[in-house]
Scaffold this motif. Sequence first.
Motif, PDB file in Angstrom:
ATOM      1  N   THR B  68       6.127   4.312   9.814  1.00  0.00           N
ATOM      2  CA  THR B  68       6.055   4.684   8.780  1.00  0.00           C
ATOM      3  C   THR B  68       4.734   5.050   8.616  1.00  0.00           C
ATOM      4  O   THR B  68       3.870   3.830   8.371  1.00  0.00           O
ATOM      5  N   PRO B  69       4.409   6.270   8.324  1.00  0.00           N
ATOM      6  CA  PRO B  69       2.357   6.375   8.177  1.00  0.00           C
ATOM      7  C   PRO B  69       2.318   6.445   6.143  1.00  0.00           C
ATOM      8  O   PRO B  69       2.818   6.454   5.153  1.00  0.00           O
ATOM      9  N   VAL B  70       1.314   5.640   6.170  1.00  0.00           N
ATOM     10  CA  VAL B  70       0.520   5.125   4.924  1.00  0.00           C
ATOM     11  C   VAL B  70      -0.614   4.985   4.668  1.00  0.00           C
ATOM     12  O   VAL B  70      -1.284   5.308   5.788  1.00  0.00           O
ATOM     13  N   ILE B  71      -0.336   5.827   3.215  1.00  0.00           N
ATOM     14  CA  ILE B  71      -1.975   5.882   2.917  1.00  0.00           C
ATOM     15  C   ILE B  71      -2.158   5.339   1.765  1.00  0.00           C
ATOM     16  O   ILE B  71      -1.864   4.051   0.591  1.00  0.00           O
ATOM     17  N   VAL B  72      -3.419   3.958   2.195  1.00  0.00           N
ATOM     18  CA  VAL B  72      -3.963   3.291   1.112  1.00  0.00           C
ATOM     19  C   VAL B  72      -4.598   3.225   0.252  1.00  0.00           C
ATOM     20  O   VAL B  72      -6.303   4.346   0.419  1.00  0.00           O
ATOM     21  N   LEU B  73      -5.317   3.753  -1.070  1.00  0.00           N
ATOM     22  CA  LEU B  73      -6.245   4.512  -1.784  1.00  0.00           C
ATOM     23  C   LEU B  73      -6.577   3.447  -3.414  1.00  0.00           C
ATOM     24  O   LEU B  73      -5.884   2.676  -3.198  1.00  0.00           O
ATOM     25  N   GLN B 143      10.189  14.000 -10.563  1.00  0.00           N
ATOM     26  CA  GLN B 143      11.161  12.141 -10.074  1.00  0.00           C
ATOM     27  C   GLN B 143      10.889  13.320  -8.056  1.00  0.00           C
ATOM     28  O   GLN B 143      11.652  12.807  -7.330  1.00  0.00           O
ATOM     29  N   HIS B 144       9.842  13.137  -8.466  1.00  0.00           N
ATOM     30  CA  HIS B 144       9.523  13.732  -6.844  1.00  0.00           C
ATOM     31  C   HIS B 144       7.938  13.455  -6.517  1.00  0.00           C
ATOM     32  O   HIS B 144       7.513  14.299  -6.041  1.00  0.00           O
ATOM     33  N   GLY B 145       7.833  12.442  -6.980  1.00  0.00           N
ATOM     34  CA  GLY B 145       6.452  11.610  -6.680  1.00  0.00           C
ATOM     35  C   GLY B 145       6.255  11.063  -5.707  1.00  0.00           C
ATOM     36  O   GLY B 145       7.175  10.979  -4.665  1.00  0.00           O
ATOM     37  N   LEU B 146       5.443  10.162  -4.554  1.00  0.00           N
ATOM     38  CA  LEU B 146       5.718   9.726  -3.624  1.00  0.00           C
ATOM     39  C   LEU B 146       5.697   7.949  -3.831  1.00  0.00           C
ATOM     40  O   LEU B 146       5.733   7.892  -4.473  1.00  0.00           O
ATOM     41  N   ALA B 147       6.581   7.680  -2.490  1.00  0.00           N
ATOM     42  CA  ALA B 147       7.227   6.935  -2.728  1.00  0.00           C
ATOM     43  C   ALA B 147       6.088   5.663  -2.173  1.00  0.00           C
ATOM     44  O   ALA B 147       5.030   5.350  -1.536  1.00  0.00           O
ATOM     45  N   ARG B 148       6.198   4.605  -3.232  1.00  0.00           N
ATOM     46  CA  ARG B 148       4.644   3.669  -3.205  1.00  0.00           C
ATOM     47  C   ARG B 148       5.901   2.380  -2.765  1.00  0.00           C
ATOM     48  O   ARG B 148       7.042   1.890  -2.771  1.00  0.00           O
ATOM     49  N   LEU B 149       4.789   1.287  -2.369  1.00  0.00           N
ATOM     50  CA  LEU B 149       5.189   0.466  -1.373  1.00  0.00           C
ATOM     51  C   LEU B 149       4.518  -0.961  -2.760  1.00  0.00           C
ATOM     52  O   LEU B 149       3.201  -0.643  -3.284  1.00  0.00           O
ATOM     53  N   ARG B 150       4.864  -1.895  -2.403  1.00  0.00           N
ATOM     54  CA  ARG B 150       4.622  -2.704  -3.322  1.00  0.00           C
ATOM     55  C   ARG B 150       3.276  -3.735  -2.475  1.00  0.00           C
ATOM     56  O   ARG B 150       3.347  -3.722  -1.823  1.00  0.00           O
ATOM     57  N   ARG B 153      -3.124  -8.477  -3.032  1.00  0.00           N
ATOM     58  CA  ARG B 153      -4.829  -8.266  -2.274  1.00  0.00           C
ATOM     59  C   ARG B 153      -4.679  -9.573  -2.255  1.00  0.00           C
ATOM     60  O   ARG B 153      -4.300 -10.491  -3.819  1.00  0.00           O
ATOM     61  N   ILE B 154      -5.418 -10.058  -1.095  1.00  0.00           N
ATOM     62  CA  ILE B 154      -5.721 -11.597  -2.066  1.00  0.00           C
ATOM     63  C   ILE B 154      -7.539 -11.769  -0.912  1.00  0.00           C
ATOM     64  O   ILE B 154      -7.676 -11.242   0.441  1.00  0.00           O
ATOM     65  N   CYS B 155      -7.660 -11.976  -1.224  1.00  0.00           N
ATOM     66  CA  CYS B 155      -9.214 -12.130  -0.194  1.00  0.00           C
ATOM     67  C   CYS B 155      -9.884 -11.041   0.038  1.00  0.00           C
ATOM     68  O   CYS B 155     -10.389 -11.230   1.068  1.00  0.00           O
ATOM     69  N   GLY B 156      -9.640 -10.103  -0.616  1.00  0.00           N
ATOM     70  CA  GLY B 156     -10.261  -8.808  -0.002  1.00  0.00           C
ATOM     71  C   GLY B 156      -9.728  -8.183   0.989  1.00  0.00           C
ATOM     72  O   GLY B 156      -9.443  -6.883   2.621  1.00  0.00           O
ATOM     73  N   LEU B 157      -8.065  -8.584   1.156  1.00  0.00           N
ATOM     74  CA  LEU B 157      -7.130  -7.702   1.572  1.00  0.00           C
ATOM     75  C   LEU B 157      -5.851  -7.820   1.506  1.00  0.00           C
ATOM     76  O   LEU B 157      -5.616  -8.029   0.440  1.00  0.00           O
ATOM     77  N   ILE B 158      -5.345  -6.531   2.029  1.00  0.00           N
ATOM     78  CA  ILE B 158      -4.464  -6.004   1.156  1.00  0.00           C
ATOM     79  C   ILE B 158      -3.275  -6.318   1.882  1.00  0.00           C
ATOM     80  O   ILE B 158      -3.517  -5.042   3.698  1.00  0.00           O
ATOM     81  N   PHE B 159      -2.623  -6.215   1.454  1.00  0.00           N
ATOM     82  CA  PHE B 159      -0.919  -6.349   2.132  1.00  0.00           C
ATOM     83  C   PHE B 159       0.281  -4.870   1.179  1.00  0.00           C
ATOM     84  O   PHE B 159      -0.234  -4.970   0.179  1.00  0.00           O
ATOM     85  N   GLY B 160       1.328  -4.885   2.164  1.00  0.00           N
ATOM     86  CA  GLY B 160       1.927  -4.041   1.151  1.00  0.00           C
ATOM     87  C   GLY B 160       4.053  -4.548   2.209  1.00  0.00           C
ATOM     88  O   GLY B 160       3.718  -4.742   3.061  1.00  0.00           O
ATOM     89  N   THR B 161       4.871  -4.207   1.033  1.00  0.00           N
ATOM     90  CA  THR B 161       5.880  -3.960   1.442  1.00  0.00           C
ATOM     91  C   THR B 161       7.119  -2.771   0.683  1.00  0.00           C
ATOM     92  O   THR B 161       6.492  -3.111  -0.196  1.00  0.00           O
ATOM     93  N   PHE B 162       7.831  -2.450   1.321  1.00  0.00           N
ATOM     94  CA  PHE B 162       8.632  -1.498   1.441  1.00  0.00           C
ATOM     95  C   PHE B 162      10.361  -2.159   0.122  1.00  0.00           C
ATOM     96  O   PHE B 162      10.913  -1.127  -0.233  1.00  0.00           O
ATOM     97  N   SER B 163      10.305  -3.470   1.180  1.00  0.00           N
ATOM     98  CA  SER B 163      11.350  -4.371   0.650  1.00  0.00           C
ATOM     99  C   SER B 163      11.146  -4.824  -1.248  1.00  0.00           C
ATOM    100  O   SER B 163      10.366  -5.500  -1.505  1.00  0.00           O
ATOM    101  N   ASP B 164      11.939  -5.021  -2.309  1.00  0.00           N
ATOM    102  CA  ASP B 164      12.275  -5.720  -3.615  1.00  0.00           C
ATOM    103  C   ASP B 164      12.555  -7.046  -3.555  1.00  0.00           C
ATOM    104  O   ASP B 164      12.053  -8.082  -4.096  1.00  0.00           O
ATOM    105  N   ALA B 165      12.577  -7.111  -1.884  1.00  0.00           N
ATOM    106  CA  ALA B 165      13.639  -8.260  -1.874  1.00  0.00           C
ATOM    107  C   ALA B 165      11.950  -9.178  -0.959  1.00  0.00           C
ATOM    108  O   ALA B 165      12.475 -10.885  -0.801  1.00  0.00           O
TER     109      ALA B 165
END
Lengths: 162, 418
Positions: B68-73, B143-150, B153-165
């Motif tokens: 999955t291609p992701v934009i981080v901004l 109803q048609h916005g971009l799908a967002r990841l959770r 951020r920790i110490c300048g590193l960015i992590f993401g997840t798709f899952s609520d679990a």
Amino acid sequence: MVQVAADHPVTASQARALLSDYVAILDDGPLADWPSFFTDPCLYRITTRENQERQFPLSIMLCDSRAMLYDRVEATEKANIFEPHTYRHVLSDSRIVAADGATLKLRTSFLCARTMVEGDFSLFVSGVYIDEVVQESGRCLFRSKTVVLDQSRIDTLIAIPL
Amino acid sequence: MSDVTDLASRIAWPAEGVARVPYVVYSDPGVHEWEQTHIFRGPAWHFLGLEAQLPEVGSYTLVDVGTTPVIVLRDEAGEVAAFVNRCAHKGTQLLFVPQGKVKQVMCVYHNWCYDLGGRLTSVAFEKGVQGKGGMSPDFRKDQHGLARLRVHRICGLIFGTFSDATPDFDSYVGAELVANIRRVCSRPMKILGQYSQLLHSNWKLYIENVQDPYHASILHAFNGVMKLDRLTMEGGVVKGTKGWHHMAYSKMSTDRGDEVYGKGPMRSAELSTYGHGLRDHSLSEFWDDFGDNVSLTVQTIFPTFVLQQLRNSLAIRLVVPKTPRTCQLHWIAFGYDDDDERKSALRLKQANYMGPAGLISMEDGMIGGLVQRGIEGDKEKSSVLELGGRGVEPIEGSRASEASVRGFWAGYRELMGV
């Protein structure tokens, strides 16, 4: 193209001959002769176009002395493990970009094909050599050689210098 | 689309559990696809980028999470947001220049525009042209916005997840490994450069290699001979939550290894003449960055992230699956804003250890390819991982164990349900 004065210690054709001899050593060996193409100290580095353009200083290989060049040769020949392969470099004409004092600075495009001993062949990398050539004790040598690869994504590894 | 409903029976994990890995997982297309939903969209944290890559509002970088291609901004509020890089209209990839800065995210195909919060703000010809055509009145842009990841951020590193679990990051990773992130990344980071490698092997073969301390001083002969990292040095492996993640560490000044490494059949025994012959010692010059005499830490966060400290050569690595038999390994080398010229220069010199020409890391790029080819004819067989036991518990103060590799497979089996 910059004009080179007739009495410049390094002529364009000498610099060009140095380059031809240089890639022949990488293609056909012996790699142990590679350090002899450089002054001491010197600068040899491989980087990527992306890093150059973004002014990131990271190198893929970096040597700043003959001793480091010899250490890289020893690592390649005796320590590092990789599937055997050979290179074939092809060079474009060279463009002289500066001829000041004792130094000739030139840019040469190159292609390097890599052939694995078990058969696979690829156009491995392309890029530009940015070289500073000087005369020392009657020989032309690289005072600095910067290898700027067009590719930021390298196929598997770079074991032999470029 | 291949039928993956019987994945567990198709894989048929041996009874020995994580002490075995069935070779089928390294090449089966159904497994590869199942990983996309169960690992890359599943309850796991994935590395997205560095804050240092997003200096201004509108700065963005592109990253792949699995396929999955992701934009981080950097959004208007100065926060970090991450969205699937896909237009809500027809699925077009929105941004395709790897890094840059935008005022809004605009699709080149039909000019649909999204703000930096991922909200659809305009649609070309929404009201038609000269009274004809356009979207129907009940079309709702909200109803048609971009799908967002959770995002975490920790110490300048960015992590993401798709899952609520997905558990919170600290629980997911474990206190000791979070502490190492703080140890290495708490000072403002300066990016020194980046590059990547195309590896001819399944992504899991790479990450297994990183989670394995057993090979480090053997495959990387430079390590053993140059006394950079030997299993005889004081060191060990710390495990993260449930053993899925790991950190291997060693202290260089404590080595007593000449007896083991100087004897055949150890390959380093043959190389002992070379070992005396390093002509330049500037590569050996280093300082204690963190005040604890620990000269090497290699840390993973399941499934694909690596934080490397090889003396003063610091880097983040991310492995991205491409096909079942290929992956791309990304490297970002960094230092700190407060490095003086000498430290910056030494970090750049020590970068000779890492990357595609790395005096130490070079072999990691090719060894997966050898495994991939070795197993091709026997997909119903398995590897045998029994060094240091058969479970995921590390041995105190020792790296002569494959527990951290078995720990990766514990995470894999749980998320994949196999």
